[in-house]
Motif scaffolding. Sequence first.
Motif, mmCIF file in Angstrom:
data_model
loop_
_atom_site.group_PDB
_atom_site.id
_atom_site.type_symbol
_atom_site.label_atom_id
_atom_site.label_comp_id
_atom_site.label_asym_id
_atom_site.label_seq_id
_atom_site.Cartn_x
_atom_site.Cartn_y
_atom_site.Cartn_z
ATOM 1 N N PHE A 208 -10.635 -50.363 24.762
ATOM 2 C CA PHE A 208 -9.656 -51.445 24.890
ATOM 3 C C PHE A 208 -10.079 -52.704 24.157
ATOM 4 O O PHE A 208 -9.237 -53.515 23.771
ATOM 5 C CB PHE A 208 -9.378 -51.736 26.365
ATOM 6 C CG PHE A 208 -8.538 -50.682 27.021
ATOM 7 C CD1 PHE A 208 -7.158 -50.659 26.837
ATOM 8 C CD2 PHE A 208 -9.116 -49.687 27.789
ATOM 9 C CE1 PHE A 208 -6.373 -49.684 27.426
ATOM 10 C CE2 PHE A 208 -8.343 -48.697 28.384
ATOM 11 C CZ PHE A 208 -6.968 -48.701 28.196
ATOM 12 N N SER A 209 -11.379 -52.882 23.938
ATOM 13 C CA SER A 209 -11.815 -54.054 23.179
ATOM 14 C C SER A 209 -11.316 -53.970 21.740
ATOM 15 O O SER A 209 -10.898 -54.985 21.150
ATOM 16 C CB SER A 209 -13.342 -54.182 23.220
ATOM 17 O OG SER A 209 -13.958 -53.058 22.599
ATOM 18 N N ILE A 210 -11.335 -52.767 21.162
ATOM 19 C CA ILE A 210 -10.824 -52.576 19.804
ATOM 20 C C ILE A 210 -9.312 -52.745 19.770
ATOM 21 O O ILE A 210 -8.756 -53.415 18.890
ATOM 22 C CB ILE A 210 -11.225 -51.189 19.272
ATOM 23 C CG1 ILE A 210 -12.738 -51.118 19.049
ATOM 24 C CG2 ILE A 210 -10.493 -50.882 17.964
ATOM 25 C CD1 ILE A 210 -13.227 -49.767 18.595
ATOM 26 N N ILE A 211 -8.623 -52.130 20.740
ATOM 27 C CA ILE A 211 -7.161 -52.224 20.778
ATOM 28 C C ILE A 211 -6.725 -53.674 20.932
ATOM 29 O O ILE A 211 -5.816 -54.151 20.236
ATOM 30 C CB ILE A 211 -6.591 -51.366 21.919
ATOM 31 C CG1 ILE A 211 -6.991 -49.909 21.758
ATOM 32 C CG2 ILE A 211 -5.070 -51.497 21.965
ATOM 33 C CD1 ILE A 211 -6.589 -49.024 22.926
ATOM 34 N N LYS A 212 -7.374 -54.402 21.822
ATOM 35 C CA LYS A 212 -7.014 -55.804 22.039
ATOM 36 C C LYS A 212 -7.246 -56.623 20.777
ATOM 37 O O LYS A 212 -6.431 -57.492 20.426
ATOM 38 C CB LYS A 212 -7.819 -56.376 23.209
ATOM 39 C CG LYS A 212 -7.356 -55.884 24.574
ATOM 40 C CD LYS A 212 -8.161 -56.537 25.694
ATOM 41 C CE LYS A 212 -7.638 -56.107 27.058
ATOM 42 N NZ LYS A 212 -8.359 -56.765 28.173
#
Length: 204
Positions: A31-35
């Motif tokens: 989710f850090s990459i997606i965000k």
Amino acid sequence: MQRNIKAVIQPQIKGVIFDLDGTLVSSSLDFSIIKAQVGCPHDQDLLTYIEHLPSAYMREEAMHIVHQHELMDAQHSQVLPGVQESLEQLHHLGIPMAIVTRNYGKAAELKLKQCAISISHLITRDDAPAKPDPTALLDIAKQWGFNAKHCIYVGDYLYDIQAAHNASMRACFYAPDDVPTYATEAQYILRHFNELPELILAHR
């Protein structure tokens, strides 16, 4: 398995609702990459952030990015240890089961097919407001004809506990590895998935 001290006077468990990712099947979503790709601050909820973007085009583009990550994740998903055996035991007990996930429909269906999860009652964020909103959980209880207090929701994240509480259901937190501090907000903590049938039998 941690049990609430009041477990002996808890109502009968008649139906079980599951989270999907991290509970029944594996997920490697970062989710850090997606965000970062959609511009969502790290401390904000991704779906809420996208929902409040100022234009339909921006929302569509951001959700497209999320969908691509979810579909890629689904292609590599595997059933988690103890899940199939426990689901078979609950099926033999005649316990109705359903899944409520923040995932989107196509990816969730792909995961169920790939992992041979035989739970047909699936509600995704395409069908109802995302957790911790209790709408999906309450709709399932209504379809089953059960009072919410006779249902239990099993998940592996804070939103799962909050959704259960918002629906006036019992929360069962699945923590096979580290146990976060917020897990104590759940009535039960499972360290091994095969403990679940025992928990249900204790409340029959």
